[in-house]
Design a protein around this motif. Structure first.
Motif, mmCIF file in Angstrom:
data_model
loop_
_atom_site.group_PDB
_atom_site.id
_atom_site.type_symbol
_atom_site.label_atom_id
_atom_site.label_comp_id
_atom_site.label_asym_id
_atom_site.label_seq_id
_atom_site.Cartn_x
_atom_site.Cartn_y
_atom_site.Cartn_z
ATOM 1 N N THR A 39 -23.617 56.525 26.983
ATOM 2 C CA THR A 39 -24.603 55.924 26.079
ATOM 3 C C THR A 39 -23.840 55.221 24.975
ATOM 4 O O THR A 39 -22.949 55.812 24.366
ATOM 5 N N TYR A 40 -24.131 53.953 24.797
ATOM 6 C CA TYR A 40 -23.511 53.241 23.673
ATOM 7 C C TYR A 40 -24.308 53.569 22.429
ATOM 8 O O TYR A 40 -25.525 53.452 22.430
ATOM 9 N N SER A 41 -23.628 53.999 21.406
ATOM 10 C CA SER A 41 -24.355 54.296 20.175
ATOM 11 C C SER A 41 -23.988 53.286 19.108
ATOM 12 O O SER A 41 -22.833 53.121 18.761
ATOM 13 N N GLU A 67 -29.403 53.527 20.299
ATOM 14 C CA GLU A 67 -28.710 54.195 21.392
ATOM 15 C C GLU A 67 -29.039 53.453 22.684
ATOM 16 O O GLU A 67 -30.215 53.223 22.978
ATOM 17 N N THR A 68 -27.994 53.024 23.414
ATOM 18 C CA THR A 68 -28.230 52.336 24.680
ATOM 19 C C THR A 68 -27.659 53.178 25.813
ATOM 20 O O THR A 68 -26.452 53.179 26.031
ATOM 21 N N PRO A 69 -28.519 53.894 26.521
ATOM 22 C CA PRO A 69 -27.986 54.631 27.677
ATOM 23 C C PRO A 69 -27.669 53.634 28.784
ATOM 24 O O PRO A 69 -28.499 52.777 29.094
ATOM 25 N N VAL A 70 -26.468 53.728 29.354
ATOM 26 C CA VAL A 70 -26.045 52.735 30.340
ATOM 27 C C VAL A 70 -25.777 53.372 31.705
ATOM 28 O O VAL A 70 -26.172 52.835 32.738
ATOM 29 N N LEU A 71 -25.109 54.521 31.708
ATOM 30 C CA LEU A 71 -24.811 55.186 32.989
ATOM 31 C C LEU A 71 -25.420 56.592 32.977
ATOM 32 O O LEU A 71 -25.427 57.265 31.947
ATOM 33 N N GLY A 91 -23.809 44.915 41.919
ATOM 34 C CA GLY A 91 -25.016 45.215 41.141
ATOM 35 C C GLY A 91 -25.301 44.067 40.211
ATOM 36 O O GLY A 91 -24.431 43.246 39.934
ATOM 37 N N GLN A 92 -26.532 44.062 39.730
ATOM 38 C CA GLN A 92 -26.932 42.946 38.880
ATOM 39 C C GLN A 92 -26.242 43.014 37.531
ATOM 40 O O GLN A 92 -25.767 44.064 37.119
ATOM 41 N N SER A 93 -26.274 41.894 36.897
ATOM 42 C CA SER A 93 -25.707 41.832 35.560
ATOM 43 C C SER A 93 -26.427 42.835 34.655
ATOM 44 O O SER A 93 -27.648 42.940 34.696
ATOM 45 N N GLY A 94 -25.676 43.604 33.923
ATOM 46 C CA GLY A 94 -26.267 44.602 33.031
ATOM 47 C C GLY A 94 -26.502 45.943 33.689
ATOM 48 O O GLY A 94 -27.004 46.870 33.065
ATOM 49 N N SER A 95 -26.114 46.092 34.955
ATOM 50 C CA SER A 95 -26.362 47.350 35.657
ATOM 51 C C SER A 95 -25.331 48.428 35.296
ATOM 52 O O SER A 95 -25.485 49.582 35.655
ATOM 53 N N GLY A 96 -24.275 48.045 34.596
ATOM 54 C CA GLY A 96 -23.301 49.048 34.141
ATOM 55 C C GLY A 96 -21.962 49.010 34.863
ATOM 56 O O GLY A 96 -21.148 49.934 34.729
ATOM 57 N N LYS A 97 -21.690 47.949 35.618
ATOM 58 C CA LYS A 97 -20.453 47.861 36.405
ATOM 59 C C LYS A 97 -19.199 47.891 35.522
ATOM 60 O O LYS A 97 -18.268 48.649 35.763
ATOM 61 N N SER A 98 -19.206 47.051 34.505
ATOM 62 C CA SER A 98 -18.029 46.980 33.627
ATOM 63 C C SER A 98 -17.820 48.303 32.894
ATOM 64 O O SER A 98 -16.696 48.791 32.761
ATOM 65 N N THR A 99 -18.937 48.879 32.441
ATOM 66 C CA THR A 99 -18.849 50.163 31.748
ATOM 67 C C THR A 99 -18.193 51.199 32.663
ATOM 68 O O THR A 99 -17.291 51.937 32.252
ATOM 69 N N LEU A 100 -18.631 51.202 33.889
ATOM 70 C CA LEU A 100 -18.087 52.150 34.865
ATOM 71 C C LEU A 100 -16.591 51.918 35.074
ATOM 72 O O LEU A 100 -15.792 52.858 35.076
ATOM 73 N N ILE A 147 -11.435 44.008 25.407
ATOM 74 C CA ILE A 147 -11.779 43.768 26.796
ATOM 75 C C ILE A 147 -13.287 43.580 26.978
ATOM 76 O O ILE A 147 -13.742 42.743 27.744
ATOM 77 N N ARG A 148 -14.055 44.316 26.215
ATOM 78 C CA ARG A 148 -15.505 44.210 26.302
ATOM 79 C C ARG A 148 -15.997 42.855 25.783
ATOM 80 O O ARG A 148 -16.887 42.250 26.322
ATOM 81 N N ASN A 149 -15.346 42.402 24.711
ATOM 82 C CA ASN A 149 -15.879 41.197 24.057
ATOM 83 C C ASN A 149 -15.261 39.886 24.528
ATOM 84 O O ASN A 149 -15.673 38.831 24.079
HETATM 85 N N1 LIG Z 1 -20.635 47.995 23.338
HETATM 86 C C1 LIG Z 1 -21.895 48.037 23.765
HETATM 87 N N2 LIG Z 1 -22.864 48.465 22.956
HETATM 88 C C2 LIG Z 1 -24.144 48.526 23.341
HETATM 89 N N3 LIG Z 1 -24.538 48.177 24.568
HETATM 90 C C3 LIG Z 1 -23.629 47.743 25.443
HETATM 91 C C4 LIG Z 1 -22.251 47.633 25.085
HETATM 92 N N4 LIG Z 1 -21.547 47.182 26.169
HETATM 93 C C5 LIG Z 1 -22.469 47.004 27.140
HETATM 94 N N5 LIG Z 1 -23.707 47.335 26.720
HETATM 95 C C6 LIG Z 1 -24.929 47.307 27.500
HETATM 96 O O1 LIG Z 1 -24.741 48.121 28.616
HETATM 97 C C7 LIG Z 1 -25.342 47.583 29.750
HETATM 98 C C8 LIG Z 1 -24.317 47.501 30.876
HETATM 99 O O2 LIG Z 1 -23.340 46.576 30.557
HETATM 100 P P1 LIG Z 1 -22.128 46.284 31.519
HETATM 101 O O3 LIG Z 1 -21.463 47.558 31.856
HETATM 102 O O4 LIG Z 1 -21.294 45.246 30.873
HETATM 103 O O5 LIG Z 1 -22.856 45.728 32.762
HETATM 104 P P2 LIG Z 1 -22.343 44.735 33.909
HETATM 105 O O6 LIG Z 1 -20.851 44.699 33.855
HETATM 106 O O7 LIG Z 1 -22.873 45.340 35.163
HETATM 107 O O8 LIG Z 1 -22.951 43.423 33.635
HETATM 108 C C9 LIG Z 1 -25.905 46.237 29.346
HETATM 109 O O9 LIG Z 1 -27.270 46.365 29.116
HETATM 110 C C10 LIG Z 1 -25.201 45.922 28.070
HETATM 111 O O10 LIG Z 1 -26.019 45.187 27.224
#
Ligand SMILES: Nc1ncnc2c1ncn2[C@@H]1O[C@H](COP(=O)(O)OP(=O)(O)O)[C@@H](O)[C@H]1O
Ligand SMILES: [Mg+2]
Lengths: 240, 382
Positions: free
Chosen positions: A17-19, A23-27, A44-53, B379-381
């Motif tokens: 969860t990004y805080s 709070e943005t729960p992502v995974l 997965g679609q954009s915003g599905s959490g791939k990069s976060t993972l 890396i995120r930004n």
């Molecule tokens: N630092 C952050 N703070 C808050 N929300 C974030 C942050 N990074 C990503 N998100 C949100 O998390 C979700 C997943 O992002 P991300 O992992 O980048 O997805 P993907 O790579 O699949 O496009 C998105 O809705 C994005 O807006």
């Protein structure tokens, strides 16, 4: 399922969860084990959490819940320097924005991981190896030019050579061809596949291109922060 | 070469203009600090030289005003280091009597042997020649004007006891100090002895030393050598007030230097801080591939040190160049130096070391920023 020893990276009950202001729960509750030597894709679609993972797998980010294991070790309690060393020794990164150091030549960029490991004292042997990797990615003529004077595709090849320099167990690539034209993209994936087959390096490639995913050993699909499908492809041949 | 240093150098070379700007800024600061300190030291030195002029730095006298064993004394004095000239004299007061007015004067019997000639009368002479023959005397420029006495004229010297001597003006000197030019008459030793009596004895022994600022110490050493029957006077004791004033001036010059270096510190620190932000992508990616926090900080310490080193070297060169230009172009109407250059190299060295330390210290803020930077942000930004 593969036996325990052959697992390179494992996620156990991971939530993220990004805080921030909100709070943005992502995974949610992700379990994932990556087998040594495999070529994996995450789609997965954009915003599905791939990069976060992928960032969690790469120990660049920390999960809100659950454990990340690299070569069987929980990374939770490791400090920054320990994690840095772990990444340096076991992982290679290829990002969408290739992130070379524009102050250095192609060859010097490829040498950075070993340079970090040996605090700048690279040997002739290391140099030789870097040149071989540059040859492998087809950039021999550009070896000694500054890294910001070559094309995007060439920069991405350089980043791949750099990722291979310390003979990592695993290479993590986040939409590595997102900024490249389709011909160049295809040749980059061909290169990944060839390295995987020849060197046995494990790959996790985030992509939104199903055709590319179809040519990997395993396709993991994310939707809204959960794994919705996990398919194994048998007998995948590298594209020609 | 360690990696952090190598990266620091590349960062510096990549942003050439910014680096040159910082180096130039440091150089200006250092050169001002060096120029001011050298200029003030030199002005003080010039002032002191002007004040003591060609007067002896040390003077040995006795209560009886009579030194009988000069050779013995000289051999003892010669054992003390840092002495350039030893010069016995036979001095006596008297009046120069003219039809209109009487002038109080000091008749100084000296030897004109070149090696020990403190007053350098040969070069200070503006007319005539040295008073080498019996009854010849050399008078100052100002006395010549006020009395009207010219080369070839006779003058009349009268002592307190009334005895009169007629002396021939052989030459006129200019020692550039009015009180001296108005009152001192130079003659040879034989003439002085003939006038004052006591052939072979002296009234004083004059000494010049290499380091005039150390004259008080040398006086003490000489006194130990020759014993307490003799009194050793030094110019510093006679000019204590002047020296105290100069000390105050030096202190204010140190204050100026401190503030100059402080402003250098602030400007480098702020520019280097910006440079961390500019290089955050690079730092982030380096950390992602395994660069440790401490090493990423070192990049900025090295940058501070390298820029500081270049700036300091350039600044010292500027400062010295500026000073030499000043010395060369600032001339008196007759072409003499307004300031006598006095470069205290230990001060130059100290200023450089401080500037270097300050610039390395300026790396602390960017270094801490780099230390804290998390690779994921970059890396995120993108
Ligand atoms: N630092 C952050 N703070 C808050 N929300 C974030 C942050 N990074 C990503 N998100 C949100 O998390 C979700 C997943 O992002 P991300 O992992 O980048 O997805 P993907 O790579 O699949 O496009 C998105 O809705 C994005 O807006
Ligand atoms: Mg993404």
């Amino acid at each position: 399922m593969a036996d325990k020893k052959s697992i390179v990276i494992e996620l156990r009950k991971i939530s993220k969860t990004y805080s921030g202001t909100v709070e943005t729960p992502v995974l949610f509750d992700i379990d994932l084990a990556i087998v040594k030597g495999s070529l994996n894709s995450i789609i997965g679609q954009s915003g599905s959490g791939k990069s976060t993972l992928l960032n969690l797998l790469g120990t660049l980010d920390k999960p809100s819940l659950g454990d990340v294991l690299v070569n069987g070790l929980i990374v939770h309690n490791m400090d920054d320097d320990r994690l840095a060393k772990l990444r340096n020794q076991t992982m290679g990164f290829v990002f969408q924005f290739h992130y070379l150091l524009p102050e250095f030549t192609v060859l010097e960029n490829v040498l950075i991981p070993i340079s970090i490991e040996k605090n700048g004292k690279v040997s002739e042997q290391d140099r030789q190896k870097a040149m071989e990797l540059i040859e492998l990615v087809g950039l021999s003529e550009k070896m000694n030019v500054m890294s910001d004077s070559i094309s995007g595709g060439q920069q991405q090849r350089t980043a791949i050579a750099r990722a291979l320099m310390n003979e990592p167990d695993i290479i993590l690539a986040d939409e590595p061809t997102g900024n490249l034209d389709s011909d160049t993209s295809r040749s980059i994936y061909k290169l990944f596949c060839k390295i995987n087959r020849d060197l046995g390096t494990t790959f996790i490639i985030v992509t939104h291109d199903d055709r590319i995913a179809a040519q990997t050993d395993r396709i993991i699909e994310l939707k809204d922060g959960r794994i919705v499908s996990d398919k194994i492809n048998k007998n995948v041949a590298c594209p020609i | 070469m360690v990696l952090s240093l190598k990266i620091a150098i590349r960062f510096i070379l990549k942003s050439k203009w910014q680096s040159l700007f910082i180096i130039f800024g440091i150089a200006v600061g250092v050169s001002v600090a060096i120029f001011i300190s050298i200029l003030i030291d030199s002005l003080q030195y010039t002032l002191i030289k002007g004040t003591i002029g060609n007067a002896p730095h040390l003077t040995i006298t006795t209560d009886s005003n009579k030194i009988t064993n000069y050779n013995d004394l000289k051999s003892k004095i010669d054992k003390v280091s840092g002495i350039t000239k030893v010069y016995p004299a036979v001095d006596g007061n008297g009046l120069l009597i003219t039809p209109n007015k009487n002038y109080p004067v000091l008749l100084k019997g000296v030897s004109f042997d070149k090696a020990n000639d403190i007053y350098q009368l040969e070069t200070r002479k503006i007319e005539g020649r040295l008073p080498l023959a019996r009854s010849e005397v050399m008078i100052g420029k100002d006395l010549s004007v006020s009395t009207g006495a010219k080369v070839g004229d006779d003058i009349s010297f009268t002592q307190a006891n009334g005895s009169k001597s007629t002396l021939l003006v052989s030459g006129i000197y200019d020692l550039k100090i009015a009180t001296v030019n108005n009152a001192w008459l130079f003659t040879n030793l034989a003439t002085a002895w003939a006038i004052f009596g006591n052939e072979g004895t002296y009234t004083a022994v004059n000494i010049q030393v290499k380091d005039i600022f150390n004259a008080d110490q040398t006086a003490v050493t000489i006194n130990k050598q020759i014993g307490s029957n003799y009194k050793v006077d030094n110019w510093k004791a006679q000019n204590a007030q002047l020296l105290a004033g100069l000390q105050g001036q030096s202190t204010s010059s140190y204050m100026i230097q401190v503030f100059v270096l402080l402003s250098v510190l602030i400007s480098i620190a702020s520019i280097l801080s910006i440079s961390v932000t500019q290089k955050s992508k690079q730092i982030g990616i380096l950390k992602a591939i395994g660069l440790k926090n401490g090493k990423s900080s070192n990049i900025f310490y090295f940058q501070g040190f390298i820029l500081g080193f270049c700036g300091t070297v350039l600044g010292v060169a500027f400062g010295l160049g500026l000073f030499y230009a000043f010395v060369t172009f600032a001339k008196t109407p007759d072409g003499g130096n307004i300031v006598e250059p006095l470069i205290k190299w230990n001060i130059v060295l100290m200023t450089s070391v401080i500037a270097l330390a300050v610039s390395s210290f300026a790396g602390i803020i960017p270094a801490r920023k780099a230390n804290k930077l998390s690779p994921i942000e970059v890396i995120r930004n993108g």
